[in-house]
Scaffold this active site. Structure first.
Site, PDB file in Angstrom:
ATOM      1  N   MET A 171      44.143  35.563  49.052  1.00  0.00           N
ATOM      2  CA  MET A 171      42.716  35.314  49.262  1.00  0.00           C
ATOM      3  C   MET A 171      42.505  33.841  49.618  1.00  0.00           C
ATOM      4  O   MET A 171      41.401  33.312  49.491  1.00  0.00           O
ATOM      5  CB  MET A 171      41.900  35.701  48.022  1.00  0.00           C
ATOM      6  CG  MET A 171      42.010  37.195  47.706  1.00  0.00           C
ATOM      7  SD  MET A 171      40.634  37.863  46.751  1.00  0.00           S
ATOM      8  CE  MET A 171      40.725  36.871  45.288  1.00  0.00           C
TER       9      MET A 171
ATOM     10  N   HIS B  63      51.519  30.471  46.103  1.00  0.00           N
ATOM     11  CA  HIS B  63      51.502  31.241  47.353  1.00  0.00           C
ATOM     12  C   HIS B  63      52.693  30.852  48.240  1.00  0.00           C
ATOM     13  O   HIS B  63      53.313  31.710  48.884  1.00  0.00           O
ATOM     14  CB  HIS B  63      50.223  30.964  48.145  1.00  0.00           C
ATOM     15  CG  HIS B  63      48.964  31.395  47.474  1.00  0.00           C
ATOM     16  ND1 HIS B  63      48.048  30.505  46.978  1.00  0.00           N
ATOM     17  CD2 HIS B  63      48.468  32.631  47.212  1.00  0.00           C
ATOM     18  CE1 HIS B  63      47.024  31.161  46.449  1.00  0.00           C
ATOM     19  NE2 HIS B  63      47.264  32.449  46.561  1.00  0.00           N
TER      20      HIS B  63
ATOM     21  N   ARG C 278      41.910  29.568  40.874  1.00  0.00           N
ATOM     22  CA  ARG C 278      40.772  29.363  39.968  1.00  0.00           C
ATOM     23  C   ARG C 278      40.946  28.130  39.073  1.00  0.00           C
ATOM     24  O   ARG C 278      39.980  27.699  38.451  1.00  0.00           O
ATOM     25  CB  ARG C 278      40.533  30.613  39.113  1.00  0.00           C
ATOM     26  CG  ARG C 278      39.957  31.768  39.927  1.00  0.00           C
ATOM     27  CD  ARG C 278      39.476  32.913  39.061  1.00  0.00           C
ATOM     28  NE  ARG C 278      38.692  33.873  39.811  1.00  0.00           N
ATOM     29  CZ  ARG C 278      39.171  35.015  40.331  1.00  0.00           C
ATOM     30  NH1 ARG C 278      40.428  35.338  40.167  1.00  0.00           N
ATOM     31  NH2 ARG C 278      38.370  35.826  41.009  1.00  0.00           N
TER      32      ARG C 278
HETATM   33  O1  PAF Z   1      46.166  38.413  44.535  1.00  0.00           O
HETATM   34  C1  PAF Z   1      45.312  38.282  45.423  1.00  0.00           C
HETATM   35  O2  PAF Z   1      45.127  37.202  45.993  1.00  0.00           O
HETATM   36  C2  PAF Z   1      44.463  39.486  45.810  1.00  0.00           C
HETATM   37  O3  PAF Z   1      44.160  40.272  44.702  1.00  0.00           O
HETATM   38  C3  PAF Z   1      45.082  40.326  46.942  1.00  0.00           C
HETATM   39  C4  PAF Z   1      46.405  40.953  46.527  1.00  0.00           C
HETATM   40  C5  PAF Z   1      45.280  39.462  48.162  1.00  0.00           C
HETATM   41  C6  PAF Z   1      44.141  41.477  47.314  1.00  0.00           C
HETATM   42  O4  PAF Z   1      42.895  40.998  47.716  1.00  0.00           O
END
Ligand code: PAF
EC number: 6.3.2.1
Length: 280
Positions: A30, A37, A187
């Site tokens: 997201m 990430h 967050r």
């Molecule tokens: O973990 C996340 O960032 C979200 O829940 C995902 C897997 C991209 C689904 O919107």
């Protein structure tokens, strides 16, 4: 890196990779990217020739009183980081592209979605499963990578992939942590300095509880102590639970177990989890 916003253009790009015989790994996100990430991206690059990263802040997984409108959005910075990391495609559909007028389908994975965050955030995992199924059908990856920080989400996705025969290798990547142990999360940006300093109590309380249980201590007492420690540190505790690592149901000591927690500090809800290894 190609930045693509339309499903039709994505299909063209994916078809070209497939025509070249390239395999594809997907990292769904997201956005507001951090080192957690990028650990997924690094694993994706090892897993496949082509890497697609999706950025889509999915409205269906936010409850009415949650942080959809203030969820951090950093399109430019994210795009630069992903290009530098050698990502092939940034898939960034708008809400209308993902959920066109008339969209009416909901995917609900029962059992594994029911407790923990599923109970605390009704509808959240339906939203996650629905968008992840769409992302899988849009990208058709061989491999998809998810962080273990969202451990229940990973279990829900694995269950859905098995149940619906997606034929995708779903890989969990260990949680990335700050130096003091706090799990990286988009967050964390909401935490003011004072709450950020207190937040370290979450991984510490989980670590202490896991060690106590691994050494044969009473699990119920260890969980109660963790809850009390978090409350004393200023958290409002949603749950601290010991569960079966696959089903997220009742744990048995002869199967892999996981300790999961969710708690709020200064209005920010944090989640974390750790494995509980076999006794002995
Ligand atoms: O973990 C996340 O960032 C979200 O829940 C995902 C897997 C991209 C689904 O919107």
């Amino acid at each position: 890196m190609q930045t693509i916003r339309r499903v039709a253009d994505l299909r063209t790009a994916i078809a070209a990779y497939r025509a070249d015989g390239d395999d594809i790994a997907l990292v769904p996100t997201m956005g507001a990217l951090h080192a957690g990430h990028m650990a997924l991206v690094a694993e994706a690059k090892l897993a496949a020739k082509r890497v697609v990263v999706s950025i889509f802040v999915n409205p269906k997984q936010f409850g009415a009183n949650e942080d959809l409108s203030r969820y951090p959005r950093k399109e430019m910075a994210d795009s630069r980081i992903l290009a530098e990391a050698g990502v092939d495609v940034l898939w960034m559909p708008g809400v209308d592209e993902m959920y066109p007028d008339g969209f009416a389908t909901n995917i609900s994975v029962s059992g594994v979605s029911d407790g923990l965050d599923g109970a605390a955030r009704p509808g959240h995992f339906d939203g996650v499963a629905t968008v992840v199924a769409k992302l899988f059908n849009q990208v058709r990856p061989d491999t998809a990578l998810f962080g273990e920080k969202d451990f229940q989400q990973l279990a829900v996705v694995r269950r859905m992939v098995a149940d619906l025969d997606f034929g995708i290798d779903v890989r969990g990547v260990p949680t990335q942590r700050d130096d003091d142990g706090l799990a990286l999360s988009s967050r964390n940006a909401y935490l003011v300095a004072e709450d950020r300093a207190k937040a370290v109590a979450l991984p510490r309380a989980l670590g202490v509880a896991a060690t106590t249980i691994e050494k044969g201590g009473d699990a119920g007492e260890a969980l109660a102590t963790a809850r009390d420690t978090l409350t004393a540190a200023g958290f409002t505790v949603d749950y601290v639970e010991l569960v079966d690592a696959e089903t997220l149901g009742v744990s048995a000591s002869d199967r892999a177990r996981r300790l999961l927690a969710a708690a709020r500090i200064g209005g920010t809800r944090l989640i974390d989890n750790v494995p509980v290894n076999e006794q002995g």
